[in-house]
Design a protein around this motif. Sequence first.
Motif, PDB file in Angstrom:
ATOM      1  N   PRO A 126       0.827  -1.215   0.000  1.00  0.00           N
ATOM      2  CA  PRO A 126       0.000   0.000   0.000  1.00  0.00           C
ATOM      3  C   PRO A 126       0.856   1.258   0.000  1.00  0.00           C
ATOM      4  O   PRO A 126       1.996   1.256   0.480  1.00  0.00           O
ATOM      5  N   ASN A 127       0.299   2.343  -0.546  1.00  0.00           N
ATOM      6  CA  ASN A 127       1.108   3.553  -0.741  1.00  0.00           C
ATOM      7  C   ASN A 127       1.192   4.449   0.495  1.00  0.00           C
ATOM      8  O   ASN A 127       1.637   5.600   0.386  1.00  0.00           O
ATOM      9  N   ASN A 128       0.804   3.932   1.657  1.00  0.00           N
ATOM     10  CA  ASN A 128       1.141   4.640   2.900  1.00  0.00           C
ATOM     11  C   ASN A 128       2.525   4.242   3.394  1.00  0.00           C
ATOM     12  O   ASN A 128       3.001   4.763   4.400  1.00  0.00           O
ATOM     13  N   VAL A 129       3.179   3.322   2.677  1.00  0.00           N
ATOM     14  CA  VAL A 129       4.546   2.905   2.995  1.00  0.00           C
ATOM     15  C   VAL A 129       5.521   3.795   2.228  1.00  0.00           C
ATOM     16  O   VAL A 129       5.407   3.944   1.005  1.00  0.00           O
ATOM     17  N   GLY A 130       6.480   4.383   2.937  1.00  0.00           N
ATOM     18  CA  GLY A 130       7.397   5.313   2.290  1.00  0.00           C
ATOM     19  C   GLY A 130       8.458   4.630   1.445  1.00  0.00           C
ATOM     20  O   GLY A 130       8.633   4.959   0.263  1.00  0.00           O
ATOM     21  N   TYR A 131       9.180   3.669   2.036  1.00  0.00           N
ATOM     22  CA  TYR A 131      10.296   3.023   1.352  1.00  0.00           C
ATOM     23  C   TYR A 131      10.212   1.511   1.544  1.00  0.00           C
ATOM     24  O   TYR A 131       9.851   1.032   2.619  1.00  0.00           O
ATOM     25  N   VAL A 132      10.570   0.777   0.492  1.00  0.00           N
ATOM     26  CA  VAL A 132      10.558  -0.683   0.555  1.00  0.00           C
ATOM     27  C   VAL A 132      11.877  -1.233   0.022  1.00  0.00           C
ATOM     28  O   VAL A 132      12.383  -0.770  -1.009  1.00  0.00           O
TER      29      VAL A 132
END
Length: 227
Positions: A126-132
């Motif tokens: 999901p795009n509430n995660v900043g960095y992966v």
Amino acid sequence: MPIIVGIDGSDGGFRHGVKRDERYDKDFTKSFVTRICRNKANAGYWRGPLADGGGLIAAINGAYEYVLGRLEKDPGEPILLTGYSRGAAGVISLAKKLKNKKIDVKAMMLFDCVDRHMFIDADVVPNNVGYVQHVVRHPLSSSRESFDNDGLSYSPPTIYPAAYAFMCTHGGMGGCPWIPKPGQPPSSFIDEGGLDGKTKITFAGDAIVSAQVWTFCQTFLSEHKFI
């Protein structure tokens, strides 16, 4: 101080209990998720699910309540999530639950996330995660070919470089390389049994490359305060 949550991989057991917990803790004592979470007052660690996936939903819900509780005490602290195998799918599911509460995740470290749970959709981070950062086993390793990878898709503003593949087993990807049994030379190829069978990875090679996975991840882990 960052709030860290880790959900580890499955050990192949079929029943919860003290004996399973003792065996699990021994087998996963040096897993990468364990290393990240160990001895940190701000970290919550959950064992991975049983072989049939049992326990993963409970781990996700427990981790969710842990994050909410920590945010009540330390509002505004960055959230870091890490997981291995089905535990990695679990932290993606956790991130989705946090998104529903409009809570951001600063960074996510995934170790060979796999799609092996009927009730969890972890295809997209999901795009509430900043960095992966996501490290996966190389297809040419022939390790756990019945396990499809998950968590490979995302959308902006998430920053997610392509998953990096390593020539080791699924176990090695989580910091649990295979150990030869008495009489098995380190140069022999690992047989994972079941549907998967023999890999193209030796016991010696699995240990070496598993250590390389950990070294490779250090920059990301240090930059985002996992370690």
